[in-house]
Write a protein that holds these residues in place. Structure first.
Motif, PDB file in Angstrom:
ATOM      1  N   ARG A  10       0.891  -1.237  -0.008  1.00 11.57           N
ATOM      2  CA  ARG A  10      -0.222   0.120   0.205  1.00 11.57           C
ATOM      3  C   ARG A  10       0.870   1.237   0.050  1.00 11.57           C
ATOM      4  N   ALA A  11       0.469   2.383  -0.835  1.00  7.89           N
ATOM      5  CA  ALA A  11       0.977   3.517  -0.932  1.00  7.89           C
ATOM      6  C   ALA A  11       0.941   4.234   0.630  1.00  7.89           C
ATOM      7  N   PRO A  12       1.657   5.247   0.827  1.00  6.24           N
ATOM      8  CA  PRO A  12       1.627   5.972   2.013  1.00  6.24           C
ATOM      9  C   PRO A  12       0.601   6.952   1.764  1.00  6.24           C
ATOM     10  N   ALA A  13      -0.078   7.446   2.917  1.00  4.82           N
ATOM     11  CA  ALA A  13      -1.285   8.286   2.831  1.00  4.82           C
ATOM     12  C   ALA A  13      -1.320   9.599   3.471  1.00  4.82           C
ATOM     13  N   VAL A  14      -1.850  10.636   3.003  1.00  6.84           N
ATOM     14  CA  VAL A  14      -1.775  11.683   4.223  1.00  6.84           C
ATOM     15  C   VAL A  14      -3.505  11.968   4.091  1.00  6.84           C
ATOM     16  N   MET A  15      -3.902  12.459   5.361  1.00  5.94           N
ATOM     17  CA  MET A  15      -5.374  12.485   5.318  1.00  5.94           C
ATOM     18  C   MET A  15      -5.756  13.838   6.077  1.00  5.94           C
ATOM     19  N   VAL A  16      -6.597  14.669   5.557  1.00  4.09           N
ATOM     20  CA  VAL A  16      -6.898  16.024   6.103  1.00  4.09           C
ATOM     21  C   VAL A  16      -8.479  15.548   6.919  1.00  4.09           C
ATOM     22  N   LEU A  17      -8.094  15.852   8.382  1.00  7.57           N
ATOM     23  CA  LEU A  17      -9.412  15.841   9.238  1.00  7.57           C
ATOM     24  C   LEU A  17      -9.847  17.064   9.620  1.00  7.57           C
ATOM     25  N   GLY A  18     -10.971  17.319   9.867  1.00  7.76           N
ATOM     26  CA  GLY A  18     -11.305  18.773  10.200  1.00  7.76           C
ATOM     27  C   GLY A  18     -12.154  18.726  11.700  1.00  7.76           C
ATOM     28  N   CYS A  19     -11.901  19.943  12.589  1.00 13.82           N
ATOM     29  CA  CYS A  19     -12.482  20.121  13.551  1.00 13.82           C
ATOM     30  C   CYS A  19     -14.213  20.106  13.455  1.00 13.82           C
ATOM     31  N   THR A  20     -14.471  20.721  12.197  1.00 13.04           N
ATOM     32  CA  THR A  20     -15.963  20.933  11.887  1.00 13.04           C
ATOM     33  C   THR A  20     -16.162  20.642  10.559  1.00 13.04           C
ATOM     34  N   SER A  21     -17.594  20.597  10.285  1.00 14.06           N
ATOM     35  CA  SER A  21     -17.821  20.746   8.703  1.00 14.06           C
ATOM     36  C   SER A  21     -17.294  22.255   8.296  1.00 14.06           C
ATOM     37  N   GLY A  22     -17.122  22.447   7.153  1.00 15.63           N
ATOM     38  CA  GLY A  22     -16.724  23.603   6.489  1.00 15.63           C
ATOM     39  C   GLY A  22     -15.357  24.188   7.006  1.00 15.63           C
ATOM     40  N   ALA A  23     -14.588  23.292   7.709  1.00 16.64           N
ATOM     41  CA  ALA A  23     -13.289  23.597   8.213  1.00 16.64           C
ATOM     42  C   ALA A  23     -12.092  23.965   6.928  1.00 16.64           C
ATOM     43  N   GLY A  24     -12.532  23.358   5.659  1.00 21.61           N
ATOM     44  CA  GLY A  24     -11.472  23.725   4.741  1.00 21.61           C
ATOM     45  C   GLY A  24     -10.973  22.267   4.256  1.00 21.61           C
ATOM     46  N   LYS A  25     -11.397  21.386   4.569  1.00 27.75           N
ATOM     47  CA  LYS A  25     -10.808  19.941   4.385  1.00 27.75           C
ATOM     48  C   LYS A  25     -10.652  19.615   2.795  1.00 27.75           C
ATOM     49  N   SER A  26     -11.778  20.086   2.030  1.00 23.92           N
ATOM     50  CA  SER A  26     -11.787  19.599   0.694  1.00 23.92           C
ATOM     51  C   SER A  26     -10.629  20.752  -0.026  1.00 23.92           C
ATOM     52  N   TRP A  27     -10.778  21.961   0.280  1.00 21.83           N
ATOM     53  CA  TRP A  27      -9.844  22.757  -0.518  1.00 21.83           C
ATOM     54  C   TRP A  27      -8.373  22.302  -0.071  1.00 21.83           C
ATOM     55  N   LEU A  28      -7.974  21.988   1.304  1.00 28.58           N
ATOM     56  CA  LEU A  28      -6.515  21.480   1.470  1.00 28.58           C
ATOM     57  C   LEU A  28      -6.344  20.541   0.885  1.00 28.58           C
TER      58      LEU A  28
END
Length: 229
Positions: A10-28
């Motif tokens: 498996r390839a390495p992975a980076v995961m963007v978690l957020g404190c809330t919805s709308g925290a900017g996960k998708s953009w980041l």
């Protein structure tokens, strides 16, 4: 495929978690997809489950030339940022809200009416094996996987069934970032509280905090960053 083989390939992975919805996960996550692609890596995005009425038609599970399917718009644009072909594995579960307590379920790009009226907790247990198989398949098919979480990993009332954040983080072994939108106020409390309430193993996989939308003099943030460290 055995577990030991999966762990080796498996390839390495980076995961963007957020404190809330709308925290900017998708953009980041989108920005990371492009940044890693510019380094010459074969990058693909992933989000186990998305809740959105904004979707795009993409390559289906049968591959090029087969029936097409739907994924959330965020993963579509993340794929373009990663210079990858958008496909249903990148967002295996898409929920399209139809009412306050009902959503249309799209599984691997195809509408599944049989899941729409299924209780939420029961449905999560049924959907996770398909989402996990898509995760493992993608992770074996790229050099880096950029994963987006959903909402917050600290929703303790949902934690037992949270395959989108905790389940995915554990299954992928991702290095995790935790993002907070500083424009909302209380960013340090959001970061500290989310860290305290998330799964202990995901805590250990956390590699950094992100203060999204920050503008101005970074010196004014003291002593917050040092206290978080």
């Amino acid at each position: 495929m055995s577990g030991s083989t999966t762990a080796r390939t498996r390839a390495p992975a980076v995961m963007v978690l957020g404190c809330t919805s709308g925290a900017g996960k998708s953009w980041l996550a989108t920005a990371l997809c492009r940044w890693y692609a510019r380094q010459g890596l074969v990058v693909k995005p992933f989000k186990a489950q998305n809740m959105s009425n904004h979707a795009r038609v993409v390559q289906g599970a049968a591959g090029p030339g087969g029936p097409r399917g739907e994924i959330g718009s965020a993963q579509y644009f993340q794929a373009l940022a990663a210079r990858a072909v958008p496909e249903v594995r990148m967002n295996p579960v898409l929920l399209k809200p139809e009412a306050d307590t009902r959503s249309q379920v799209v599984l691997m790009g195809r509408v599944r009416p049989d899941f729409s009226n299924m209780p939420w907790r029961e449905r999560s247990a049924v959907l996770w094996p398909t989402a996990q198989a898509a995760l493992q398949s993608l992770q074996a098919d790229c050099e880096l996987l950029v994963i987006e979480g959903a909402g917050s990993p600290a929703e303790i009332n949902l934690a037992a069934d949270d395959f989108v954040n905790t389940g995915t983080a554990l299954a992928s072994g991702a290095a995790c970032l935790l993002a907070s939108d500083i424009d909302r106020g209380g960013a340090f409390a959001h970061l500290h509280g989310t860290h305290a309430l998330m799964d202990p193993q995901v805590q250990r996989q956390l590699r950094g905090f992100v203060l999204n939308r920050f503008r101005g003099d970074a010196a004014l943030l003291a002593p917050g960053p040092a206290m978080l460290e």
